[in-house]
Design a protein around this motif. Structure first.
Motif, PDB file in Angstrom:
ATOM      1  N   LEU A 122      -7.747   4.126  -0.285  1.00  0.00           N
ATOM      2  CA  LEU A 122      -6.258   4.274  -0.955  1.00  0.00           C
ATOM      3  C   LEU A 122      -6.691   4.042  -2.554  1.00  0.00           C
ATOM      4  O   LEU A 122      -6.449   4.998  -3.243  1.00  0.00           O
ATOM      5  CB  LEU A 122      -5.319   3.426  -0.322  1.00  0.00           C
ATOM      6  CG  LEU A 122      -4.198   2.801  -1.349  1.00  0.00           C
ATOM      7  CD1 LEU A 122      -3.313   4.312  -1.674  1.00  0.00           C
ATOM      8  CD2 LEU A 122      -3.281   1.819  -0.910  1.00  0.00           C
ATOM      9  N   ARG A 172       0.753  -1.128  -0.012  1.00  0.00           N
ATOM     10  CA  ARG A 172       0.085  -0.028  -0.095  1.00  0.00           C
ATOM     11  C   ARG A 172       0.666   1.268   0.267  1.00  0.00           C
ATOM     12  O   ARG A 172       0.611   2.210  -0.651  1.00  0.00           O
ATOM     13  CB  ARG A 172      -0.841  -0.019   1.291  1.00  0.00           C
ATOM     14  CG  ARG A 172      -2.111  -1.033   0.905  1.00  0.00           C
ATOM     15  CD  ARG A 172      -2.610  -1.872   2.157  1.00  0.00           C
ATOM     16  NE  ARG A 172      -3.598  -2.727   1.726  1.00  0.00           N
ATOM     17  CZ  ARG A 172      -3.637  -3.945   1.277  1.00  0.00           C
ATOM     18  NH1 ARG A 172      -2.404  -4.302   1.072  1.00  0.00           N
ATOM     19  NH2 ARG A 172      -4.718  -4.742   0.852  1.00  0.00           N
ATOM     20  N   ASN A 232     -12.285   6.819   6.379  1.00  0.00           N
ATOM     21  CA  ASN A 232     -11.713   6.143   5.292  1.00  0.00           C
ATOM     22  C   ASN A 232     -13.219   5.876   4.251  1.00  0.00           C
ATOM     23  O   ASN A 232     -13.351   5.772   3.364  1.00  0.00           O
ATOM     24  CB  ASN A 232     -11.043   4.935   5.653  1.00  0.00           C
ATOM     25  CG  ASN A 232      -9.710   5.163   5.878  1.00  0.00           C
ATOM     26  OD1 ASN A 232      -8.844   5.828   5.084  1.00  0.00           O
ATOM     27  ND2 ASN A 232      -9.320   5.300   7.061  1.00  0.00           N
ATOM     28  N   ARG A 281      -3.893  11.574   3.123  1.00  0.00           N
ATOM     29  CA  ARG A 281      -3.126  12.716   4.096  1.00  0.00           C
ATOM     30  C   ARG A 281      -2.301  13.627   3.183  1.00  0.00           C
ATOM     31  O   ARG A 281      -1.935  14.694   3.280  1.00  0.00           O
ATOM     32  CB  ARG A 281      -2.581  12.094   5.200  1.00  0.00           C
ATOM     33  CG  ARG A 281      -3.672  11.754   6.282  1.00  0.00           C
ATOM     34  CD  ARG A 281      -3.214  11.305   7.618  1.00  0.00           C
ATOM     35  NE  ARG A 281      -4.056  11.060   8.508  1.00  0.00           N
ATOM     36  CZ  ARG A 281      -4.058  10.610   9.890  1.00  0.00           C
ATOM     37  NH1 ARG A 281      -2.962  10.404  10.441  1.00  0.00           N
ATOM     38  NH2 ARG A 281      -5.187  10.600  10.680  1.00  0.00           N
ATOM     39  N   CYS A 311      -4.707   8.600  14.790  1.00  0.00           N
ATOM     40  CA  CYS A 311      -5.707   7.454  14.360  1.00  0.00           C
ATOM     41  C   CYS A 311      -7.118   7.944  14.677  1.00  0.00           C
ATOM     42  O   CYS A 311      -8.129   7.271  14.457  1.00  0.00           O
ATOM     43  CB  CYS A 311      -5.250   6.169  14.570  1.00  0.00           C
ATOM     44  SG  CYS A 311      -3.708   5.811  14.085  1.00  0.00           S
ATOM     45  N   PRO A 342       1.542   4.339   6.264  1.00  0.00           N
ATOM     46  CA  PRO A 342       0.104   4.168   6.718  1.00  0.00           C
ATOM     47  C   PRO A 342      -0.301   5.206   7.589  1.00  0.00           C
ATOM     48  O   PRO A 342      -1.576   5.661   7.427  1.00  0.00           O
ATOM     49  CB  PRO A 342      -0.031   2.603   7.556  1.00  0.00           C
ATOM     50  CG  PRO A 342       1.135   2.077   6.885  1.00  0.00           C
ATOM     51  CD  PRO A 342       2.110   3.035   6.641  1.00  0.00           C
ATOM     52  N   SER A 385      -1.373   8.369   4.839  1.00  0.00           N
ATOM     53  CA  SER A 385      -1.879   7.789   3.881  1.00  0.00           C
ATOM     54  C   SER A 385      -1.906   8.532   2.471  1.00  0.00           C
ATOM     55  O   SER A 385      -1.379   9.858   2.510  1.00  0.00           O
ATOM     56  CB  SER A 385      -3.116   7.239   4.175  1.00  0.00           C
ATOM     57  OG  SER A 385      -3.971   8.461   4.454  1.00  0.00           O
ATOM     58  N   PHE A 416      -7.910  -1.531   8.173  1.00  0.00           N
ATOM     59  CA  PHE A 416      -7.039  -1.831   7.145  1.00  0.00           C
ATOM     60  C   PHE A 416      -7.644  -1.837   5.777  1.00  0.00           C
ATOM     61  O   PHE A 416      -7.426  -1.540   4.655  1.00  0.00           O
ATOM     62  CB  PHE A 416      -6.025  -2.584   7.188  1.00  0.00           C
ATOM     63  CG  PHE A 416      -4.840  -2.142   8.361  1.00  0.00           C
ATOM     64  CD1 PHE A 416      -4.344  -0.959   8.253  1.00  0.00           C
ATOM     65  CD2 PHE A 416      -5.333  -2.390   9.935  1.00  0.00           C
ATOM     66  CE1 PHE A 416      -3.248  -0.503   9.023  1.00  0.00           C
ATOM     67  CE2 PHE A 416      -4.549  -1.999  10.789  1.00  0.00           C
ATOM     68  CZ  PHE A 416      -3.677  -0.792  10.556  1.00  0.00           C
ATOM     69  N   THR A 449      -8.259  11.547  12.646  1.00  0.00           N
ATOM     70  CA  THR A 449      -9.259  11.022  11.558  1.00  0.00           C
ATOM     71  C   THR A 449     -10.775  11.615  12.002  1.00  0.00           C
ATOM     72  O   THR A 449     -11.343  11.869  11.083  1.00  0.00           O
ATOM     73  CB  THR A 449      -9.428   9.549  11.825  1.00  0.00           C
ATOM     74  OG1 THR A 449      -9.604   9.017  13.004  1.00  0.00           O
ATOM     75  CG2 THR A 449      -8.104   8.752  11.336  1.00  0.00           C
ATOM     76  N   TRP A 465     -11.524   6.477  12.676  1.00  0.00           N
ATOM     77  CA  TRP A 465     -10.324   5.620  11.714  1.00  0.00           C
ATOM     78  C   TRP A 465     -11.172   5.035  10.441  1.00  0.00           C
ATOM     79  O   TRP A 465     -10.965   5.205   9.516  1.00  0.00           O
ATOM     80  CB  TRP A 465      -9.319   4.935  12.401  1.00  0.00           C
ATOM     81  CG  TRP A 465      -8.225   4.407  11.563  1.00  0.00           C
ATOM     82  CD1 TRP A 465      -8.049   4.793  10.307  1.00  0.00           C
ATOM     83  CD2 TRP A 465      -7.224   3.737  12.126  1.00  0.00           C
ATOM     84  NE1 TRP A 465      -6.850   4.266   9.943  1.00  0.00           N
ATOM     85  CE2 TRP A 465      -6.216   3.492  11.076  1.00  0.00           C
ATOM     86  CE3 TRP A 465      -6.851   3.323  13.297  1.00  0.00           C
ATOM     87  CZ2 TRP A 465      -5.016   3.005  11.259  1.00  0.00           C
ATOM     88  CZ3 TRP A 465      -5.638   2.641  13.547  1.00  0.00           C
ATOM     89  CH2 TRP A 465      -4.829   2.393  12.340  1.00  0.00           C
ATOM     90  N   GLU A 487      -8.908   1.445   5.179  1.00  0.00           N
ATOM     91  CA  GLU A 487      -7.903   2.024   4.543  1.00  0.00           C
ATOM     92  C   GLU A 487      -7.574   1.967   3.096  1.00  0.00           C
ATOM     93  O   GLU A 487      -7.436   2.746   2.121  1.00  0.00           O
ATOM     94  CB  GLU A 487      -6.686   2.164   5.328  1.00  0.00           C
ATOM     95  CG  GLU A 487      -6.393   2.995   6.446  1.00  0.00           C
ATOM     96  CD  GLU A 487      -5.117   2.988   6.943  1.00  0.00           C
ATOM     97  OE1 GLU A 487      -4.072   2.386   6.601  1.00  0.00           O
ATOM     98  OE2 GLU A 487      -4.921   4.195   7.673  1.00  0.00           O
ATOM     99  N   THR A 488      -7.684   0.431   2.903  1.00  0.00           N
ATOM    100  CA  THR A 488      -7.560   0.198   1.316  1.00  0.00           C
ATOM    101  C   THR A 488      -8.446   0.781   0.428  1.00  0.00           C
ATOM    102  O   THR A 488      -8.487   1.244  -0.834  1.00  0.00           O
ATOM    103  CB  THR A 488      -7.405  -1.288   1.438  1.00  0.00           C
ATOM    104  OG1 THR A 488      -6.425  -1.999   2.242  1.00  0.00           O
ATOM    105  CG2 THR A 488      -7.207  -1.887  -0.092  1.00  0.00           C
TER     106      THR A 488
END
Length: 661
Positions: free
Chosen positions: A176, A109, A233, A384, A281, A378, A381, A169, A285, A229, A172-173
């Motif tokens: 992303l 990532r 996302n 960010r 986090c 991470p 990211s 995560f 966030t 968090w 987060e993915t």
């Protein structure tokens, strides 16, 4: 035209502090659903940052950052992407190893985020084409993964593709990939439409639908970092990917209800009981959620006047020791990992709530932590990183001095910090806590304290090592870094503090004035009945008034028996020496104890965990002061001063506290 980030939030001169009754119904009630629906950018059309085709915006990005990032991406361009295996995933269920899978997972990532930025920053069309293909490789690899969830958060040994688990995560993915599609979108849609379609399909299937359709999960109404968090996302992914407007509104409304649950748990003083590492986090966030909604509704949804947000923004200022060093109670790091601290984000937060100290603190952080998130990690990211790169106000500001407030008492979090010289990191610094032993990312540490000198920790909280299966299991408090005997706390007959909300500080009183700051508490309830502690009154004070500043730790105990052993522990970053009876030299500090009644033993605790060695080196040290004759009632004073300062003995020291306020 894509707005600058500085246009998305109010400037530093705005008065954002008076919330009135606007928030009585919470975030979810700030706008009626129909008004929110009208204000939201149409589904899938939110474009917060320039696309790769908007060349003037990318050529204006900080050139030093661009050169460093392009060099790093070029170095790894020909290397194979990190491999993820089923056996690596299984290792967590076999022996608790998290790093074997998590390390290459995060490396994928990180590399994709860097490659997306490199594609947009490359100055030649040929380089952009090369990096675009590499970015597509990374995108496709992530889309081909059976799960985006960490093994430690997956309820099965191996994931079920038909029932994706939405964890930190996975969310987060999704964000992303959504940000990658937003930046690369025009090229993907014209040259590689199947890639753009794949991103949308996978983000919907693995993030948006599980979030919107699942029953409420353990984190949805929680007061820890998982809540904001994940929500930050999911919110970004929904606004960037969700093409159905009604689905987008339903998602946003659910997010707002979830964030209201989080805010109901946040201490009223804005503190973060998870420690400074997790503030980035959690508090950060939460800000990103508010910033995204402000931007996506063209300022119609504006929660920055909520007083609690202003107090949350101040926590990094309060938790700062000096330079890169921070107070690290709970699972925090005294020296944050690269990428965790994003000064530009905190600068926007300070501007949004109108706090000049937060703004100055963010500008000062640019010294030790850099003006741009490099390398992308991470903690910093892709979202960010984009926020920092396209913030014109941040780009125009210069590095500042830290505000270094004299002291702060957070009555709900029950943490006190104070420094010898307001406005400076020089001299003595004290942080002390009360609290309870069921806090988020808890250590058994009621009554613990930290001392730094000239901005560097000397008497320390060791912090936390790499997470394993034991870390969040019934064996958590078998890990030495979690135990009270490896904090600056007492033991009675070897009995340490116990875990649980009932094991807490009592009679907590803090006093702050121009002369100094003091925290008083009874830490007796933190111990189980086997310790026989009726009460253990502790006072921790920094006295700055006068020519000879000092920190005093006064203990007075009442036990139900004469114990066989009574010990006071100190954890230190450097070896202690007992150069004279009752005098410990600990780096730049002298710590005086009652040598008529206590013996000192000094031991080295070797470190092998790479997260701990990064902060403290190959070892930390423990001083144990053991009572020669342990009576059921007694007292002790530890007096700490700078090594060059002459101080009286503990038994003739100044009174423990001034309580005139």
């Amino acid at each position: 035209m894509t707005p600058r980030t500085s246009d998305l939030v109010p400037g530093p001169d705005s008065d954002r502090r008076s919330g009135g009754n606007r928030f009585a119904a919470g975030l979810a009630g700030l706008l009626p659903p129909d008004e929110l629906a009208r204000a939201l950018t149409a589904g899938g059309r939110w474009q917060p940052y320039p696309t790769v085709n908007q060349r003037p915006a990318w050529t204006a990005v900080d050139q030093d950052f661009g050169k460093r990032l392009l060099a790093e991406v070029e170095n790894e361009h020909a290397a194979p992407w990190p491999e993820l295996t089923a056996s690596g995933y299984l290792r967590f269920s076999v022996d608790g190893n998290r790093q074997l899978f998590e390390t290459p997972y995060l490396q994928r990532r990180d590399r994709l985020a860097r490659t997306v930025l490199a594609t947009a920053l490359a100055t030649s069309p040929a380089d952009r084409a090369r990096y675009l293909l590499s970015a597509i490789d990374g995108i496709w690899l992530l889309c081909e993964e059976s799960s985006w969830c960490f093994p430690a958060h997956e309820p099965r040994p191996l994931p079920d593709q038909q029932a994706p688990t939405l964890d930190l995560f996975a969310a987060e993915t999704g964000a992303l990939l959504a940000y990658a599609a937003s930046v690369l979108g025009p090229v993907l849609r014209t040259e590689h439409p199947m890639v753009a379609d794949r991103i949308n399909r996978e983000v919907r299937a693995r993030v948006l639908l599980p979030y919107r359709d699942a029953a409420e999960t353990f984190w949805y109404d929680a007061g820890n970092n998982w809540n904001p968090w994940i929500h930050s996302n999911v919110l970004a992914a929904a606004l960037l990917v969700e093409s159905d407007s009604s689905g987008l509104v339903a998602t946003v409304l659910r997010i707002l209800r979830g964030l209201d649950h989080y805010l109901a748990h946040v201490p009223a003083d804005g503190g973060c009981d998870e420690g400074i590492t997790y503030w980035w986090c959690a508090g950060a966030t939460l800000f990103e959620c508010m910033e995204i909604l402000y931007a996506a509704t063209a300022g119609t949804f504006d929660a920055f006047a909520l007083p609690l947000l202003g107090r949350i923004a101040r926590y990094p200022v309060v938790a700062h020791i000096g330079g890169p060093w921070h107070v690290n109670f709970a699972d925090g790091f005294a020296l944050p990992r690269p990428g965790t601290v994003v000064p530009g984000l905190l600068h926007r937060f300070g501007r949004a709530v109108g706090d000049s100290d937060v703004i100055a603190h963010a500008r000062a952080l640019a010294g030790p932590f850099g003006r741009c998130p490099m390398p992308v990690t991470p903690g910093a990211s892709l979202g960010r990183s984009l926020g920092v790169l396209f913030d014109a106000d941040w780009a125009a500001t210069s590095v500042d001095d830290f505000p270094y407030p004299a002291q702060a008492w957070m009555p709900d979090t029950e943490v006190l910090v104070a420094r010898e010289h307001p406005g400076s990191a020089t001299g003595l610094f004290l942080a002390a806590k009360a609290g309870h032993n069921a806090e988020n990312h808890n250590h058994n540490d009621v009554g613990n304290w930290i001392v730094a000198h000239d901005g560097v920790p000397v008497i320390i909280d060791v912090g936390v090592g790499n997470y394993t299966a034991r870390t969040f299991s019934d064996e958590r408090y078998d890990i030495w870094t979690m135990r009270s005997s490896y904090h600056n706390l007492p033991t009675v007959d070897g009995v340490e503090q116990a875990h649980g909300a009932a094991h807490r500080a009592a009679q907590v009183v803090a006093t702050v004035d121009r002369a100094g700051a003091e925290l008083r508490l009874d830490l007796g309830p933190a111990y189980p009945s086997a310790a026989g502690v009726r009460s253990w009154s502790r006072s921790v004070r920094l006295q700055r008034d006068g020519d000879e500043p000092w920190i005093g730790v006064d203990d007075q105990w009442d036990l139900d028996r004469d114990p066989d052993e009574l010990a006071l522990h100190l954890m230190t970053a450097t070896p202690a020496r007992c150069d004279a009876p009752g005098v410990l030299t600990i780096g730049p500090l002298l710590a005086r104890f009652d040598h008529d009644r206590f013996d000192a033993r000094i031991e080295t605790v070797d470190l092998t965990d790479d997260l701990l060695t990064r902060v403290w080196g190959r070892a930390v040290h423990r001083v144990t002061l053991t009572a020669r004759t342990a009576g059921r009632a007694g007292s002790h004073r530890l007096l700490i001063s700078a090594a060059e300062t002459s101080q009286p003995s503990p038994r003739s020291a100044p009174p423990t506290a001034r309580r005139d306020q």
